[in-house]
Design an enzyme around this catalytic site. Structure first.
Site, short mmCIF file in Angstrom:
data_model
loop_
_atom_site.label_atom_id
_atom_site.label_comp_id
_atom_site.label_asym_id
_atom_site.label_seq_id
_atom_site.Cartn_x
_atom_site.Cartn_y
_atom_site.Cartn_z
N CYS A 1 0.82 -1.23 0.00
CA CYS A 1 0.00 0.00 0.00
C CYS A 1 0.85 1.27 0.00
O CYS A 1 0.38 2.33 -0.43
CB CYS A 1 -0.92 0.02 1.21
SG CYS A 1 -1.88 -1.47 1.34
N HIS B 1 -3.94 6.85 1.25
CA HIS B 1 -4.20 5.56 0.62
C HIS B 1 -5.63 5.16 0.95
O HIS B 1 -6.06 5.28 2.10
CB HIS B 1 -3.20 4.53 1.14
CG HIS B 1 -3.62 3.12 0.89
ND1 HIS B 1 -3.95 2.67 -0.37
CD2 HIS B 1 -3.79 2.07 1.73
CE1 HIS B 1 -4.30 1.39 -0.28
NE2 HIS B 1 -4.22 1.01 0.97
N ASN C 1 -10.14 -0.88 -2.45
CA ASN C 1 -8.73 -0.63 -2.13
C ASN C 1 -7.88 -1.17 -3.29
O ASN C 1 -7.86 -2.37 -3.54
CB ASN C 1 -8.42 -1.36 -0.81
CG ASN C 1 -6.97 -1.23 -0.37
OD1 ASN C 1 -6.10 -0.86 -1.16
ND2 ASN C 1 -6.71 -1.56 0.88
N1 COA Z 1 -19.52 -9.76 4.91
C1 COA Z 1 -20.33 -9.98 5.97
N2 COA Z 1 -19.85 -10.27 7.21
C2 COA Z 1 -18.53 -10.34 7.35
C3 COA Z 1 -17.64 -10.11 6.27
C4 COA Z 1 -18.19 -9.82 5.02
N3 COA Z 1 -17.44 -9.59 3.93
N4 COA Z 1 -16.38 -10.23 6.72
C5 COA Z 1 -16.46 -10.50 8.03
N5 COA Z 1 -17.77 -10.58 8.43
C6 COA Z 1 -18.31 -10.85 9.74
C7 COA Z 1 -17.34 -11.60 10.61
O1 COA Z 1 -17.41 -12.99 10.38
C8 COA Z 1 -17.83 -11.24 12.00
O2 COA Z 1 -18.95 -12.03 12.31
P1 COA Z 1 -19.20 -12.53 13.83
O3 COA Z 1 -19.37 -11.27 14.62
O4 COA Z 1 -20.42 -13.36 13.68
O5 COA Z 1 -17.96 -13.30 14.19
C9 COA Z 1 -18.33 -9.80 11.84
O6 COA Z 1 -18.53 -9.62 10.41
C10 COA Z 1 -17.32 -8.77 12.32
O7 COA Z 1 -16.05 -9.09 11.77
P2 COA Z 1 -14.80 -8.23 12.12
O8 COA Z 1 -13.63 -8.74 11.33
O9 COA Z 1 -14.64 -8.14 13.60
O10 COA Z 1 -15.27 -6.82 11.55
P3 COA Z 1 -14.57 -5.42 11.67
O11 COA Z 1 -15.53 -4.47 12.27
O12 COA Z 1 -13.19 -5.51 12.25
O13 COA Z 1 -14.44 -5.01 10.14
C11 COA Z 1 -12.82 -4.88 8.39
C12 COA Z 1 -13.65 -5.79 9.29
C13 COA Z 1 -11.94 -5.74 7.51
C14 COA Z 1 -13.75 -4.07 7.53
C15 COA Z 1 -12.00 -3.93 9.29
O14 COA Z 1 -11.29 -4.67 10.27
C16 COA Z 1 -11.03 -3.13 8.52
O15 COA Z 1 -11.40 -2.32 7.69
N6 COA Z 1 -9.74 -3.29 8.79
C17 COA Z 1 -8.71 -2.64 8.01
C18 COA Z 1 -8.58 -3.39 6.73
C19 COA Z 1 -7.72 -2.72 5.73
O16 COA Z 1 -7.73 -1.53 5.59
N7 COA Z 1 -6.97 -3.52 4.99
C20 COA Z 1 -6.14 -3.07 3.96
C21 COA Z 1 -4.94 -2.48 4.54
S1 COA Z 1 -4.14 -1.46 3.48
#
Ligand code: COA
Length: 340
Positions: free
Chosen positions: A114, A267, A297
């Protein structure tokens, strides 16, 4: 003569195929509401069969060169940032050199994910200041769609990423070049680059790789090791801390403050990360690029795409103080401050 670098031209290219959140919800267990609420993403672009990362880079490069008034033979050196190269080796730089019909110029691939574009800009700036090269083509391009696991098991990362490319032409100018009318002269000012391998496995692609045997196997593919593996919360937590920190670092280095900024291009990792950074820094919405709802992204491509859009629609003008900042896999984080 003392040299500085400036952006002479910029371009971007997105593949035409739009993939909406509802399209993904046909493939695995997710929903438009979940994706929009957690990430801000509404749709992304995926390449069609036959299109490579180099093809996207070529289109973006041609637009950037046209904007700069360069021909391919004007380029002295290529920098290519990507985590999704056409082959494991060689890197994409030489494929781009060939597709653009250039002479045998050097081509260096950057692998900081990134932050690849910002690392690339700092590298281009250093080459130009040293007098080694005068005209550098820097590209950030990704084809994520072929590496995503479009299944329930891969849904946490499959919803985040999209394909695209952005490119800039970086050229040498004299350090004491006169200002353009009442606008400050256009040049790259300063950069800050960081990395911390303590979190390397919080966002990575496990296979293919030569750190363990075999290089790749069907079992590893079935286990999802060829799709991104991510600890989303750890990424989120570190990103919201590192973005303001590194932006503050380049501003301090240039003896400037957040109020002096005309435009910030973070980013595009997640709309919630961008919003947290914007509010922590007290910046108004119109000064912070946000296009993740359209493209997802696009890793190394996200900053040059967002900057190119802002330049071509007039939000960024010559002489504006612009900060580019990124955080991602490695973890690496970085910022560049420039007068466009
Ligand atoms: N669709 C629906 N539900 C989903 C899912 C999807 N695509 N992906 C995960 N879930 C579910 C999980 O299984 C979890 O269910 P549970 O509560 O029954 O266990 C719930 O959603 C919450 O998951 P969690 O991973 O805790 O969500 P979050 O609030 O942390 O959001 C991201 C997940 C990935 C959106 C968030 O962590 C994020 O944006 N992180 C940064 C990622 C990023 O920027 N990456 C690139 C770096 S450059």
């Amino acid at each position: 003569m003392s040299l500085r670098a400036r952006l002479a031209g910029i371009g971007h290219h997105l593949p035409p195929r739009v993939v909406t959140n509802d399209d993904l919800a046909q493939l695995f267990d997710t929903s438009d509401a979940w994706i929009q609420e957690r990430t801000g993403i509404r749709e992304r672009r995926f390449v069609d069969e036959g299109t490579t990362c180099t093809d996207l880079a070529e289109a973006a490069s041609r637009q950037a060169m046209e904007h700069a008034g360069w021909e391919p033979e004007d380029v002295d050196f290529i920098l290519f940032a990507t985590l999704s190269p056409d082959l494991y080796f060689p890197g994409n730089g030489v494929f781009l050199q060939k597709q653009l019909g250039m002479g045998p110029v050097g081509a260096l691939d950057l692998r900081t994910q990134c932050t690849g574009f910002v690392y690339g800009l700092a590298t281009a700036d250093a080459y130009i200041r040293s007098g080694m090269y005068r005209r550098i083509l820097l590209v950030g391009a990704e084809v994520h769609s072929r590496g995503l696991r479009l299944t329930d098991e891969g849904r946490d990362t499959a919803v985040l990423f999209g394909d695209g490319a952005g490119a800039v032409c970086v050229e040498a100018v004299e350090a004491d070049a006169p200002a353009q009318g009442d606008r400050p002269s256009s040049q790259l000012l300063t950069h800050a680059l960081h990395g911390d391998g303590a979190n390397a496995l919080d966002l990575c692609l496990k296979k293919p790789g030569l750190g363990s045997f075999p290089f790749i196997s069907q079992e590893q593919i079935d286990a999802g090791d060829t799709a991104p593996s991510m600890n989303g919360r750890e990424v989120f937590k570190n990103a919201v801390r590192r973005f303001p920190e590194v932006i503050g670092e380049v501003l301090a280095d240039a003896s400037l403050a957040a109020d002096d900024l005309d435009f910030v291009v973070p980013h595009q990792a997640n709309a919630r990360i961008t919003e947290a950074v914007r509010s922590r820094m007290g910046l108004p919405e119109e000064k912070v690029a946000s296009n993740i709802h359209n493209y997802g992204n696009t890793t190394a491509a996200s900053i040059p795409i967002a900057l190119s859009e802002a330049v071509h629609d007039g939000r960024v003008q010559r002489g504006d103080l612009v900060c580019l900042a990124a955080f991602g896999a490695g973890f690496t984080w970085a910022a560049s401050l420039l007068r466009y």
